[in-house]
Scaffold this active site. Structure first.
Site, short mmCIF file in Angstrom:
data_model
loop_
_atom_site.label_atom_id
_atom_site.label_comp_id
_atom_site.label_asym_id
_atom_site.label_seq_id
_atom_site.Cartn_x
_atom_site.Cartn_y
_atom_site.Cartn_z
N GLY A 1 21.93 5.09 -33.83
CA GLY A 1 21.54 6.04 -32.79
C GLY A 1 22.17 5.68 -31.46
CB ALA A 2 23.02 2.45 -29.91
N GLY B 1 0.83 -1.20 0.00
CA GLY B 1 0.00 0.00 0.00
C GLY B 1 0.86 1.25 0.00
N GLY B 2 0.57 2.14 0.94
CA GLY B 2 1.27 3.43 1.01
C GLY B 2 2.77 3.29 1.16
C1 HXC Z 1 -2.88 -2.12 11.66
C2 HXC Z 1 -1.80 -4.08 11.17
C3 HXC Z 1 -1.74 -3.73 9.80
C4 HXC Z 1 -2.31 -2.48 9.42
C5 HXC Z 1 -0.81 -5.64 10.03
N1 HXC Z 1 -1.21 -5.27 11.25
N2 HXC Z 1 -1.13 -4.71 9.12
N3 HXC Z 1 -2.37 -3.29 12.08
N4 HXC Z 1 -2.86 -1.71 10.38
N5 HXC Z 1 -2.26 -2.06 8.15
C6 HXC Z 1 -1.04 -6.01 12.50
C7 HXC Z 1 -1.93 -7.24 12.63
O1 HXC Z 1 -3.15 -6.87 13.16
C8 HXC Z 1 -1.13 -8.09 13.57
O2 HXC Z 1 -1.30 -7.59 14.88
C9 HXC Z 1 0.31 -7.79 13.20
O3 HXC Z 1 0.28 -6.53 12.52
C10 HXC Z 1 0.90 -8.82 12.28
O4 HXC Z 1 0.02 -9.01 11.18
P1 HXC Z 1 -0.33 -10.45 10.59
O5 HXC Z 1 -1.41 -10.28 9.63
O6 HXC Z 1 -0.51 -11.40 11.72
O7 HXC Z 1 1.05 -10.81 9.88
P2 HXC Z 1 1.29 -11.60 8.53
O8 HXC Z 1 0.46 -12.83 8.49
O9 HXC Z 1 2.77 -11.74 8.42
O10 HXC Z 1 0.76 -10.65 7.37
C11 HXC Z 1 1.38 -9.42 7.10
C12 HXC Z 1 0.52 -8.57 6.13
C13 HXC Z 1 -0.94 -8.48 6.68
C14 HXC Z 1 0.50 -9.22 4.77
C15 HXC Z 1 1.17 -7.19 6.02
O11 HXC Z 1 -0.88 -8.09 8.04
C16 HXC Z 1 -1.77 -7.53 5.93
O12 HXC Z 1 -2.27 -7.84 4.86
N6 HXC Z 1 -1.97 -6.33 6.52
C17 HXC Z 1 -2.81 -5.34 5.90
C18 HXC Z 1 -2.16 -4.71 4.70
C19 HXC Z 1 -2.97 -3.58 4.16
O13 HXC Z 1 -3.97 -3.83 3.46
N7 HXC Z 1 -2.60 -2.38 4.55
C20 HXC Z 1 -3.33 -1.18 4.18
C21 HXC Z 1 -2.77 -0.78 2.85
S1 HXC Z 1 -3.62 0.56 2.22
P3 HXC Z 1 -1.10 -8.49 16.18
O14 HXC Z 1 -1.60 -7.65 17.29
O15 HXC Z 1 -1.91 -9.73 15.96
O16 HXC Z 1 0.36 -8.77 16.28
C22 HXC Z 1 -2.55 1.79 2.35
C23 HXC Z 1 -3.11 3.06 1.83
C24 HXC Z 1 -2.13 4.17 1.86
O17 HXC Z 1 -1.48 1.66 2.79
C25 HXC Z 1 -2.11 4.85 0.54
C26 HXC Z 1 -1.27 6.08 0.59
C27 HXC Z 1 -0.93 6.50 -0.81
#
Ligand code: HXC
Length: 510
Positions: free
Chosen positions: A404-405, A169-170
């Protein structure tokens, strides 16, 4: 008094513990170091000074008011790499998955402002889940604040992104704006939208690895500039890279003492070029034999292999090397090679790193895929980058410099300062066969006449002396003397001063 001092230590220990033992163990079980362990490997021992260790988020929704961890998922500060100051942020996956809150973003922005003031590189270690989902728009705002810093600091201080876990994502757009991206094999991946979103939108089922692992970015997309086996190796390679770079655009690259004599002759180079012009040879052999101590830091070594880019030193001074690689696709310039070369040339120019270009190029890659993929625009990037570059530019044509290269590859015409050729150079509009087939089309069913025309064309153009007689080549040099001649050319260019006309900024064909 003592209890006040103890309180500081207690709070520090708590912050250092991050998301706690269980999550740290999970991090280690994946073969990953923690955010702080990574900083310890990256920086000189004991040199790290942390900022904002006690910063906490200010979110209240979804139970966050009672769920705070000091540091808020990113460790920031400065330290040294071989005694030179660098600024570092390291995402802590054990704290809310390294996700970005408003407070987390402010820590990174503050670090950027300090690094820009001081004039020192920023190294970002990524391991996080993108915007903190519980914070909503705060995360989006925070990302934009960081993107602005990434952009304003581009060309001011080197920015290096190291992807050491999820980067989603971001999180992906900062590295994309930064100068270099390195990945850790098998434990890191980067994508704009993850497998779940992909499944929903396109019905495609992919793994994290297939979508954004190092095989995608270091081998196919060119998003990453390299991938290494594990955290330790990756961080040590970043230390190596930093040694070649100036700390900012305000200073010259570092000079390192070398025991490799600058006038070292390399007799083996006299036989590097095969007798048959269609036979490949390894351009890296030339590079390694010319530079100091064969110490070459290659950029994007596994992508667009038909062009080789990387940092080295000659006579102790950093140089950026760009070279066509006859071993891959005969060294042709295609879309990927042009993109790779252009970005590298621009980095070197922004940071006062002289360019040394080795040319053996049969031209631009023909074909519908290339033309349909905008070869014209991408090829122009490399041309533009070389033409606008004002750093010392030394060019050596080893064999082919066709069409050209020839112009693009740091030729005299786009302000090459010292342009050399080996006696084996062939500087022409195209290869003899292709040329004869066009200008003597009428003789095509007379093989003898065609063969004679080919020989005539080769005799006339398959050498460097026509170009040398016009002053487009400054000298034809013995291959064995290449190192000495380039080192001397670099010396002669030390005082180079050249400025482009004033403008707000240029408009490179993006
Ligand atoms: C809050 C988050 C988080 C998030 C993970 N965690 N991503 N908390 N916000 N974005 C937390 C989980 O709740 C968990 O907490 C811990 O981090 C570990 O995550 P897991 O899922 O258990 O780990 P894993 O299986 O290794 O998976 C990692 C991951 C997955 C693939 C990154 O967590 C995931 O898909 N996260 C969401 C990604 C996402 O969609 N992000 C938003 C993107 S949009 P605990 O307490 O259990 O340890 C974005 C927009 C911005 O970024 C745009 C700006 C231009």
């Amino acid at each position: 008094m003592k209890h006040i001092l103890d309180e500081l230590e207690r709070r520090r220990a708590q912050a250092r513990a991050g998301g706690g033992e269980r999550r740290i163990a999970a991090q280690h079980a994946k073969g990953k170091l923690t955010a702080r362990e990574r900083i310890d490997v990256l920086l000189d021992e004991g040199s790290f000074e942390e900022f904002d260790m006690f910063v906490e988020h200010r979110a209240t929704d979804f139970g966050m008011a009672d769920n705070k961890i000091a540091g808020d998922g990113v460790v920031t500060g400065w330290g040294t790499i071989n005694d030179r100051v660098v600024f570092v942020f390291s995402k802590d996956f054990t704290v809310f998955g390294g996700s970005l809150s408003g407070a987390h973003a402010k820590k990174i922005v503050k670090l950027y402002e300090q690094a820009a003031k001081v004039g020192s590189p920023i190294i970002g270690l990524y391991d996080g889940g993108g915007a903190r989902i519980q914070e909503g728009v705060e995360g989006l705002a925070g990302y934009a604040d960081i993107f602005l810093q990434n952009t304003l600091c581009s060309g001011l201080i080197p920015q290096i992104a190291v992807i050491m876990g999820p980067c989603a994502g971001g999180d992906v757009y900062s590295p994309a704006i930064m100068d270099f991206i390195f990945m850790v094999k098998d434990t890191s991946y980067m994508y704009v939208t993850g497998p779940d979103v992909v499944k929903t939108v396109t019905n495609e089922e992919v793994s994290h690895e297939e979508l954004g692992g190092y095989r995608v970015h270091a081998l196919k997309s060119g998003v990453a500039d390299g991938a290494f086996e594990n955290d330790l190796e990756t961080l040590n390679q970043v230390r190596r890279l930093v040694d070649f770079l100036p700390l900012s655009n305000r200073e010259k690259p570092p000079v390192r003492e070398t025991y490799d004599e600058v006038d070292r002759a390399e007799a083996s180079l006299d036989t590097l070029i095969p007798a048959n012009a269609n036979k490949p040879y390894d351009m890296k052999e030339l590079i390694l034999k010319v530079i100091d101590e064969a110490d070459f830091f290659e950029i994007a070594k596994d992508w667009a292999k038909n062009i080789v880019c990387g940092f080295a030193r000659i006579g102790g001074e950093s140089v950026g090397i760009v070279a066509n690689q006859p071993q891959t696709l005969a060294g042709v310039l295609d879309i990927d090679a042009a993109r790779k070369g252009a970005r590298f040339v621009r980095f070197c120019d922004a940071f006062s790193i002289p360019l040394v270009t080795f040319v053996d190029v049969p031209g631009f890659m023909p074909g519908t895929r290339q033309e349909g993929g905008a070869l014209i625009k991408h090829g122009a990037k490399l041309l533009f980058a070389y033409a606008e570059a004002t750093v010392p530019k030394i060019t050596l044509i080893t064999r082919k410099a066709y069409g050209g290269a020839y112009d693009v590859m740091s030729s005299k015409h786009i302000r090459g300062d010292v342009n050399y050729a080996w006696p084996t150079a062939e500087i022409a509009v195209m290869g003899a066969k292709g040329a004869v087939e066009i200008i003597f089309r009428a003789d095509m069913n007379n093989p003898e006449a065609i063969a004679a025309r080919e020989t005539e064309y080769k005799d006339r153009f398959a050498n460097p002396f026509v170009a040398a007689s016009l002053g487009y080549i400054d000298d034809v040099i013995m291959p064995s003397e290449t190192r000495r001649r380039i080192a001397r050319a670099l010396k002669s260019l030390k005082g180079k001063k050249l400025e482009n006309p004033w403008k707000k900024h240029d408009n490179i064909p993006l």
